[in-house]
Scaffold this motif. Structure first.
Motif, mmCIF file in Angstrom:
data_model
loop_
_atom_site.group_PDB
_atom_site.id
_atom_site.type_symbol
_atom_site.label_atom_id
_atom_site.label_comp_id
_atom_site.label_asym_id
_atom_site.label_seq_id
_atom_site.Cartn_x
_atom_site.Cartn_y
_atom_site.Cartn_z
ATOM 1 N N CYS A 56 10.258 -7.978 -0.371
ATOM 2 C CA CYS A 56 10.855 -9.184 -0.948
ATOM 3 C C CYS A 56 12.053 -8.787 -1.814
ATOM 4 C CB CYS A 56 9.812 -9.927 -1.783
ATOM 5 S SG CYS A 56 10.505 -11.252 -2.787
ATOM 6 N N CYS A 59 10.678 -9.459 -5.865
ATOM 7 C CA CYS A 59 9.524 -8.756 -6.448
ATOM 8 C C CYS A 59 9.401 -7.339 -5.890
ATOM 9 C CB CYS A 59 8.230 -9.540 -6.263
ATOM 10 S SG CYS A 59 7.693 -9.725 -4.547
ATOM 11 N N CYS A 96 9.670 -13.533 -0.597
ATOM 12 C CA CYS A 96 8.330 -14.069 -0.402
ATOM 13 C C CYS A 96 8.346 -15.506 -0.923
ATOM 14 C CB CYS A 96 7.275 -13.198 -1.101
ATOM 15 S SG CYS A 96 7.219 -13.305 -2.895
ATOM 16 N N CYS A 99 8.141 -15.988 -4.892
ATOM 17 C CA CYS A 99 9.371 -15.729 -5.651
ATOM 18 C C CYS A 99 10.379 -16.855 -5.424
ATOM 19 C CB CYS A 99 9.998 -14.396 -5.238
ATOM 20 S SG CYS A 99 9.171 -12.955 -5.951
ATOM 21 N N ARG A 163 3.362 -12.486 -12.674
ATOM 22 C CA ARG A 163 2.209 -13.203 -12.092
ATOM 23 C C ARG A 163 1.190 -12.240 -11.477
ATOM 24 N NH1 ARG A 163 6.489 -13.950 -8.250
ATOM 25 N NH2 ARG A 163 5.919 -13.382 -6.121
#
Ligand SMILES: [Zn+2]
Length: 210
Positions: A56, A59, A96, A99, A163
């Protein structure tokens, strides 16, 4: 950093050229949802999933699938306010869905309302997948994301990169809560054990009854 940018050929080029020929005020980000773009969007997605090694763009996590349902085409400068960058190759990447959803329409340009696409890292508040080296701005190990620069910090909060740690250790809305950004960043500036202590303390504050 992505070392390649998508190119358009044949039918894709016709669709892109038709959009680019519109006056700027007639361009709408909603064009992205047109049925005619389905195959083109699929090709953009495949291109960037491969160019990014299935990581991604925000992230930096590896997704062990190239299935298109697990990926979004990301407009780094959002398409709602900046429709004229809809097909700009360096404004596109694979993200992703989490995100992408977290970032949403957040303004990432330092100068609002630009009409030509900036060509330098310094023009963006976010770690830009085409202009920045992720590791220059963010330390990433497993669930841990530590900002090294203001861009790193902006990206961590904008894309909610804390997260993963929160889920892993069953914290809810604590470290990634922007109300505590200053405390968390101050702890990150010192060292990791202090960061963990600060996040624990914030989690405790949040779990206290009102
Ligand atoms: Zn992501």
């Amino acid at each position: 950093m992505i070392n390649a940018a998508v190119t358009y050929a044949d039918a894709d080029k016709d669709l892109v050229d038709a959009f680019e020929a519109l006056p700027r005020e007639s361009k709408s980000g909603d064009y992205w949802s047109e049925d005619a773009l389905k195959a083109l969007k699929g090709r953009i997605k495949s291109f960037y999933i491969a160019a990014q090694g299935s990581r991604c763009c925000y992230c930096d996590r590896h997704q062990g699938t190239e299935n298109h349902r697990a990926w979004d085409v990301e407009h780094i400068v959002d398409r709602a306010k900046y429709a004229w960058f809809l097909f700009t190759p360096r404004n596109l990447a694979a993200a992703c869905p989490d995100c992408n959803l977290a970032k949403s329409e957040t303004e990432v340009l330092k100068t609002r309302g630009r009409k030509t696409y900036p060509s330098s890292s310094a023009d963006f508040k976010i770690v830009h997948p085409h202009f920045d080296q992720f590791n220059d701005h963010i330390f990433h190990y497993r669930h841990v994301y530590i900002p090294k620069t203001p861009k790193g910090s902006f990206t961590i909060y904008t894309c909610k990169l804390l997260r993963f740690a929160e889920k892993y250790i069953d914290w809810q809305n604590s470290a990634a809560d922007t109300r505590f950004e200053a405390e968390v960043n101050a702890a990150f500036d010192s060292e990791l054990p202090m960061a963990v202590a600060a996040v624990n303390s914030i989690a405790n504050q949040l779990s206290q009854p009102d």
